[in-house]
Design an enzyme around this catalytic site. Structure first.
Site, PDB file in Angstrom:
ATOM      1  N   SER A  51      27.554 -32.277  57.716  1.00 29.09           N
ATOM      2  CA  SER A  51      26.675 -33.410  58.022  1.00 29.09           C
ATOM      3  C   SER A  51      25.332 -33.045  58.635  1.00 29.09           C
ATOM      4  CB  SER A  51      27.398 -34.407  58.942  1.00 29.09           C
ATOM      5  OG  SER A  51      28.326 -35.175  58.202  1.00 29.09           O
ATOM      6  N   LYS A  63      22.267 -34.366  56.899  1.00 25.10           N
ATOM      7  CA  LYS A  63      21.648 -35.658  57.187  1.00 25.10           C
ATOM      8  C   LYS A  63      20.297 -35.517  57.886  1.00 25.10           C
ATOM      9  CE  LYS A  63      25.960 -38.362  57.435  1.00 25.10           C
ATOM     10  NZ  LYS A  63      27.012 -37.366  57.254  1.00 25.10           N
ATOM     11  N   SER A 120      26.498 -40.503  62.256  1.00 23.94           N
ATOM     12  CA  SER A 120      26.766 -39.630  61.103  1.00 23.94           C
ATOM     13  C   SER A 120      27.323 -40.440  59.942  1.00 23.94           C
ATOM     14  CB  SER A 120      27.729 -38.495  61.483  1.00 23.94           C
ATOM     15  OG  SER A 120      27.677 -37.456  60.511  1.00 23.94           O
TER      16      SER A 120
END
Length: 452
Positions: free
Chosen positions: A112, A115, A286
């Site tokens: 993640s 991102k 997230s």
């Protein structure tokens, strides 16, 4: 009680009550039209800058960091077996990009932390004040619900939410006011995005469990209880039909997918929160669905197809134009769910330097979870001592993959951009790996670097 004391006492009680409510955050909906942004929030005790000790300030963190100084501070924690067989750490002075530590091992599976790049791409192309519009148009006796790619479009308005600013209930009420009790059919348009709605690089079982098919039209980010919808646009349209009927509109049949004709007339519209607030929220949480929508919005803003491939191309271009190293960069999505993604620690660290220097990208920094206090780092760093609250980072976690990318403030006050990545930890307890990563970042925060 003497009458002369009544008014002053009432004033004191009122002021004390207002102060108490302000500190608790109960006045946020009035002061900020929702939860106040980070710049308006009183810092928790661990985030407040300590009163400078003159003797310490004269000796710690005030001079240049010598070669290898930060590397020496993290050498022990980096040798932990809990980090597995492959780890990278790159740390840069957040003010000018000077390399302070470089223990890199090529590009990693980023999870993640991807991102961060998605957020930068969206902000760079759209700007922090961009909004996304969900509308209803009329084509004869047919209404069409047009998806505008609002990632936080909700069923009903969530009071006090900084991001759920547009909802189907409000849109239905505005539409019914224009249409009345006329008989209409309902279509829905999802032509804003193109390409597959599900990445072929995602593992089987993800869709419906951890992510919904990507769509410019959905409600509540495609969530259905604890699961995800496999037809988020259709579900949103069916819910909109229900809301219209409840307001007296005679909607016939089931909603059908359709594209809006050029001569259609707009009937009503609702607009999302500003992109800066959306970025702050999705980084803190997230959120996979929001990441994928923003990847496509970035692509469309740059004139590319609103697809996985178009978004990946634009993010890479944005980074190169900013002078960020993109060697080894491979992106299959915007969320980091794909194990085929590859990002080097240097790319993430240099991106954080760019974020710190660019006001347009400021919501990336303010949206990063704070160690021990917020987001995905809320329950970490509880034993970090003085370092608690001085580490802001985006987390990244998949089976066998753990990463952090953000900014750490050293003990002398110097901000350092960093990326720490480990993607060979399948044989290690994930909580042990997580704790090992935290020890590395705490060692940076505690470093007496720059001592005279």
């Amino acid at each position: 009680m003497h009458a002369a004391w009544v008014l002053p006492l009432l004033v004191l009680v009122t002021l004390a009550s207002i102060t108490w409510l302000y500190v608790r955050g109960d006045l946020n909906p009035i002061l900020c039209d929702g939860p106040c942004g980070p710049q308006f929030v009183t810092a928790p005790v661990g985030l407040e800058p300590a009163s400078p000790d003159p003797a310490r300030a004269a000796s710690v963190g005030s001079g240049p960091i010598t070669a290898g100084e930060l590397e020496a501070a993290v050498a022990g924690p980096l040798r932990s077996d809990a980090l597995g067989g492959r780890t990278s750490l790159v740390a840069l002075d957040a003010r000018d990009g000077t390399v302070l530590a470089d223990e890199s091992d090529g590009a990693h599976v980023p999870a993640s932390t991807t991102k961060v790049l998605t957020a930068v791409g969206a902000l760079a192309e759209l700007g922090p004040d961009a909004t996304f519009t969900t509308s209803v148009v009329r084509d004869g006796s047919r209404l069409v619900l047009v998806g505008g790619g609002d990632p936080y479009l909700s069923d009903v308005r969530t009071k006090g939410s900084p991001v759920e600013r547009a909802d189907l209930a409000t849109l239905a009420a505005a539409t019914a006011k224009q249409v009345g009790d006329q008989q209409v059919s309902l279509g829905y348009d999802v032509s804003l995005f193109s390409g597959p709605s599900v990445s072929p690089a995602w593992e089987d079982g993800y869709v419906g469990a951890v992510v919904a098919p990507v769509s410019p039209l959905w409600i509540d980010r495609g969530r259905v209880g604890a699961a995800r919808s496999t037809d988020p646009a259709g579900d949103a349209a069916r819910r909109f039909a229900e809301l219209l009927r409840a307001r007296g509109v005679d909607v016939t049949g089931e909603p059908q997918q359709a594209e809006v004709p050029a001569d259609a007339t707009r009937v009503a519209a609702v607009r999302s929160a500003r992109l800066s607030r959306i970025v702050e929220q999705f980084l803190a949480d997230s959120d996979n669905e929001v990441a994928e929508v923003l990847l496509r919005q970035a692509a469309i803003a740059a004139g590319e197809p609103g697809s996985f491939a178009g978004g990946a191309k634009v993010v890479s271009q944005v980074l190169r134009q900013a002078g960020v190293t993109t060697e080894g960069l491979v992106l299959y999505d915007g969320s980091g769910l794909s194990r085929k993604n590859r990002i080097a620690a240097r790319t993430l660290a240099e991106t954080m330097v760019e974020v710190a220097a660019t006001p347009r990208l400021g919501s990336v920094l303010s949206g990063l979870p704070v160690g021990g206090f917020s987001g995905t780092l809320e329950n970490r760093y509880d034993r970090a001592g003085d370092a608690r609250g001085r580490i802001r980072a985006k987390t990244g976690t998949l089976t066998g993959v753990h990463s952090l990318a953000g900014v750490v403030t050293l003990s002398g006050g110097r901000p350092v951009a960093f990326a720490l990545m480990a993607d060979d930890t399948e044989q290690v307890n994930p909580f042990e790996t997580q704790a090992a990563l935290d020890r590395v970042t705490v060692a940076m925060a505690d470093c007496a670097c720059g001592a005279r």
